[in-house]
Design an enzyme around this catalytic site. Structure first.
Site, PDB file in Angstrom:
ATOM      1  CG  HIS A 226       4.278 -50.486 -13.308  1.00 56.56           C
ATOM      2  ND1 HIS A 226       4.811 -49.567 -12.429  1.00 56.56           N
ATOM      3  CD2 HIS A 226       3.040 -50.754 -12.854  1.00 56.56           C
ATOM      4  CE1 HIS A 226       3.932 -49.308 -11.487  1.00 56.56           C
ATOM      5  NE2 HIS A 226       2.845 -50.021 -11.725  1.00 56.56           N
TER       6      HIS A 226
ATOM      7  CG  ASP B 148       7.424 -47.321 -12.688  1.00 56.64           C
ATOM      8  OD1 ASP B 148       7.017 -47.689 -13.811  1.00 56.64           O
ATOM      9  OD2 ASP B 148       6.847 -47.626 -11.623  1.00 56.64           O
TER      10      ASP B 148
ATOM     11  CB  SER C 236       0.390 -48.207 -10.822  1.00 53.86           C
ATOM     12  OG  SER C 236       0.811 -49.138  -9.855  1.00 53.86           O
TER      13      SER C 236
END
Length: 510
Positions: free
Chosen positions: A241, A274, A357
Site C-alpha cells: 500500500h 501487503d 508502513s
C-alpha cells in the site's frame, strides 16, 4: 550582588543621617557593629524612614549587630566572624570620602551616616565592596589586604547561606571581568559510549539501511512510507500500500538518512500479503542489507524497535515489546476497488503511525522480525487511516515477507498458498465455515477436496493454531509455502475430525 535575601524583607535604604538630638556613644572598639551590605543604591530624594542610632553596646555573643543583618549574606553568624568583618571594615574607604564627590557632608563622628551606593561615584571598591557604618576616623584602605578581606567575607557568607552564595560568586566574577562579561560553568567533557545492543546502538546500526519512500501516481498524488535494504543489488522491501499509487506510470523515490535520494522502480507487489519490492536506480556500491531474524522464535514480551517516517517525520525510532503473536488482521489501504490484505501478525505496542508502513520491526539484536503494516484505530478499525497510534500496531512476520519478496524479485508476481475452499469472512462463526454449493465451495481436485472436506464443514484449527474466523484461516495459510503439509481440524454434524492436506498454490493477485 544577588537579589535573594533568604525570604527576609529588606527595609528602605536611607539617603541622609537620622535627625536626633544627641550623638549616640560610639560602640566599644573590641566589638563594633557589623553593618549589612546594601543591595541597591540609596534614593536621591529625602528618606522616608530614619535609620535607628547605633546601639551603645553590642554583646559579643549576638550573631548580628544590625536588626536587618540576617537579610544579607555578608553577615557573619558568630563572634569569630564578627572579628573578621571588623578587620574588613577597617580596610574599607570611610564614609567621609563620599563628601568629596558631591555627596552631602557627613554628621559629626560617631553618628550613623547613610552609606554611599555601591558602585556610585566616590564609593570605593565598586560592585558592592563598601561596607555600611564604618567609623569616620578609619584610615584609607590598603588595596591588597582590602581585597583579601572581601574574599574572606564572601566565603563566610557562602557558609551561612549556600543558595545566596552562588549569586555572590557570580557578582564577584562579573566585577573582575567587566560589565559585559560573564562566567559560564560547563560540565566535564568525555566521550559517551553506547553498547551495540542498546536501543541507541541498534538504531545507529540500522538507520543507514532504511529509506523514506515517496510514491506518486501520474497525477502527482501519493504518500510517504518506509522501506529497508534487502540485498546489495539495491532491492528495498516495503508494503504494497506504500507504492500502490505508483505501480502504473507513477514515480518512486527513496531517500536515505544521510540525505541521498534515488529514483526507484516497482519490481513486484503482492496486494494480499501487503508486500512490495522496489529497486534503486543507480544503486550505490556500499549498501548494507539489514539482517533478517526468525519470526517463529519471537516470544510475547520480547523488546521491539520500529523505524519509520510517521506523518513524514523520517528516521523516527520508537520502542516497545511484542504484545501478542499470530494476531489475525485484515487490512486495506482504503482505495477504491482495493482488496484486503490478511496476515497472522506480530502485535507490538511500539508507536506506529501512518508513514511507518513498510519499515522494519527489529528485535533487541537489530534483526528484522517483521514489516510494520497496520494499526488499530480507535475509530476506523483495522487499516492505515490517519488516526494516531494507540499502542496496537501490527507487523507482517519476516519469515512470510522474506518468501514473498524473493518470489517478487524472481518472477515479479506473488505466489499464495491455498487449501482450495471458500469460507465465510464474518465474525462470530466460531471458526471458518466452508460455504457454497458442491461445485464452488470446494475446488475440484484441490487440497481440500483430496482431504475430504465438504460444504458446511467448520474449520476450527490449523496445525496448532485456533481458528475463529475466515480471515484468521487465510492469515495462517499465508504464513506457509505452497507444498507444506498441515493438519486441519473441523466439525461436521457435531463431531470433530482432523485431516492432513498439502497446500496448493496460486500465482498473482487475481
Amino acid at each position: 550582588m544577588s537579589s535573594e535575601n533568604e525570604g527576609t524583607a529588606v527595609p528602605p535604604v536611607p539617603s541622609a543621617p537620622p535627625a536626633t538630638g544627641e550623638t549616640p556613644a560610639a560602640p566599644p572598639a573590641a566589638a563594633p557593629p557589623v553593618p549589612p551590605v546594601p543591595t541597591a543604591p540609596p534614593a536621591a530624594s529625602a528618606p522616608t524612614e530614619q535609620l535607628p542610632p547605633v546601639p551603645a553596646e553590642q554583646p559579643a555573643e549576638q550573631p548580628a549587630a544590625h536588626p536587618h543583618a540576617a537579610a544579607y549574606p555578608h553577615t557573619a553568624p558568630d563572634a569569630g566572624a564578627q572579628v573578621q568583618t571588623q578587620v574588613q571594615a577597617q580596610h574599607q574607604q570611610p564614609y567621609a570620602a563620599a563628601a568629596q564627590s558631591g555627596v552631602p557632608a557627613a554628621e559629626p563622628a560617631g553618628a550613623w551616616p547613610p552609606p554611599t551606593a555601591p558602585g556610585a561615584p566616590g564609593a570605593p571598591g565598586g560592585h558592592g565592596t563598601d561596607v555600611w557604618g564604618a567609623p569616620l576616623q578609619q584610615p584609607a584602605p590598603k588595596p591588597r589586604r582590602g581585597g583579601r578581606g572581601l574574599i574572606t567575607a564572601v566565603i563566610v557568607a557562602a557558609l551561612v547561606a549556600g543558595g545566596v552564595g552562588g549569586g555572590i560568586g557570580f557578582s564577584l566574577a562579573d566585577s573582575s571581568s567587566g560589565p559585559n562579561s560573564s562566567t559560564v560553568v560547563s560540565a566535564g567533557g568525555g566521550s559517551v559510549q553506547r553498547a551495540p545492543d542498546s536501543v541507541a546502538g541498534v538504531a545507529a546500526s540500522a538507520l543507514p539501511s532504511t529509506v523514506t519512500i515517496d510514491a506518486q501516481n501520474s497525477g502527482g498524488e501519493g504518500g510517504t512510507g518506509t522501506g529497508f535494504v534487502f540485498d546489495t543489488e539495491g532491492h528495498i522491501v516495503t508494503n504494497n500500500h506504500v507504492v500502490a499509487e505508483a505501480v502504473d506510470s507513477g514515480k518512486v523515490t527513496a531517500t536515505f538518512p544521510d540525505g541521498k535520494k534515488y529514483d526507484a522502480e516497482v519490481v513486484g507487489h503482492a496486494q494480499g500479503y501487503d508486500v512490495a519490492v522496489i529497486k534503486l536506480k543507480n544503486a550505490p556500491d556500499n549498501l548494507k542489507p539489514l539482517p533478517l531474524g526468525d519470526s517463529e522464535k519471537v516470544a510475547v514480551g520480547d523488546p521491539t524497535i520500529a523505524i519509520g517516517a510517521p506523518f513524514g517525520l523520517s528516521n523516527t525510532v520508537t520502542t516497545g515489546i511484542i504484545s501478542a503473536k499470530n494476531r489475525p488482521v485484515a487490512s486495506s489501504d482504503g482505495g477504491a476497488g482495493s482488496k484486503a490484505s490478511y496476515m497472522s501478525a506480530l502485535q507490538t505496542d511500539a508507536s506506529i503511525n501512518p508513514g511507518n508502513s513498510g519499515g522494519p520491526l527489529l528485535n533487541a539484536d537489530g534483526s528484522v522480525i517483521g514489516i510494520n503494516s497496520a494499526i488499530q484505530s480507535a475509530g476506523d478499525g483495522f487499516g492505515t487511516g490517519q488516526a494516531g497510534s494507540i499502542g496496537l500496531g501490527f507487523a507482517i512476520p519476516i519469515n512470510q515477507a522474506k518468501f514473498v519478496a524473493q518470489e517478487l524479485i524472481k518472477t515479479g508476481k506473488p505466489v499464495y498458498a491455498k487449501i482450495g475452499a471458500s469460507v465465510t469472512m464474518t465474525e462470530g462463526e466460531g471458526g471458518a465455515r466452508i460455504i457454497g454449493d458442491s461445485g464452488t465451495a470446494v475446488e475440484r481436485g484441490g487440497p481440500a477436496a483430496k482431504a475430504g472436506l465438504e460444504p458446511g464443514d467448520l474449520i476450527t484449527r490449523f496445525d496448532d493454531k485456533a481458528i475463529d474466523s475466515g480471515p484468521a484461516l487465510i492469515g495462517e495459510i499465508w504464513t506457509h509455502k505452497p507444498g507444506d503439509t498441515v493438519k486441519l481440524t473441523f466439525e461436521r454434524d457435531g463431531k470433530e475430525r482432523t485431516v492432513e492436506l498439502t497446500l496448493g498454490s496460486r500465482t498473482g493477485d487475481n
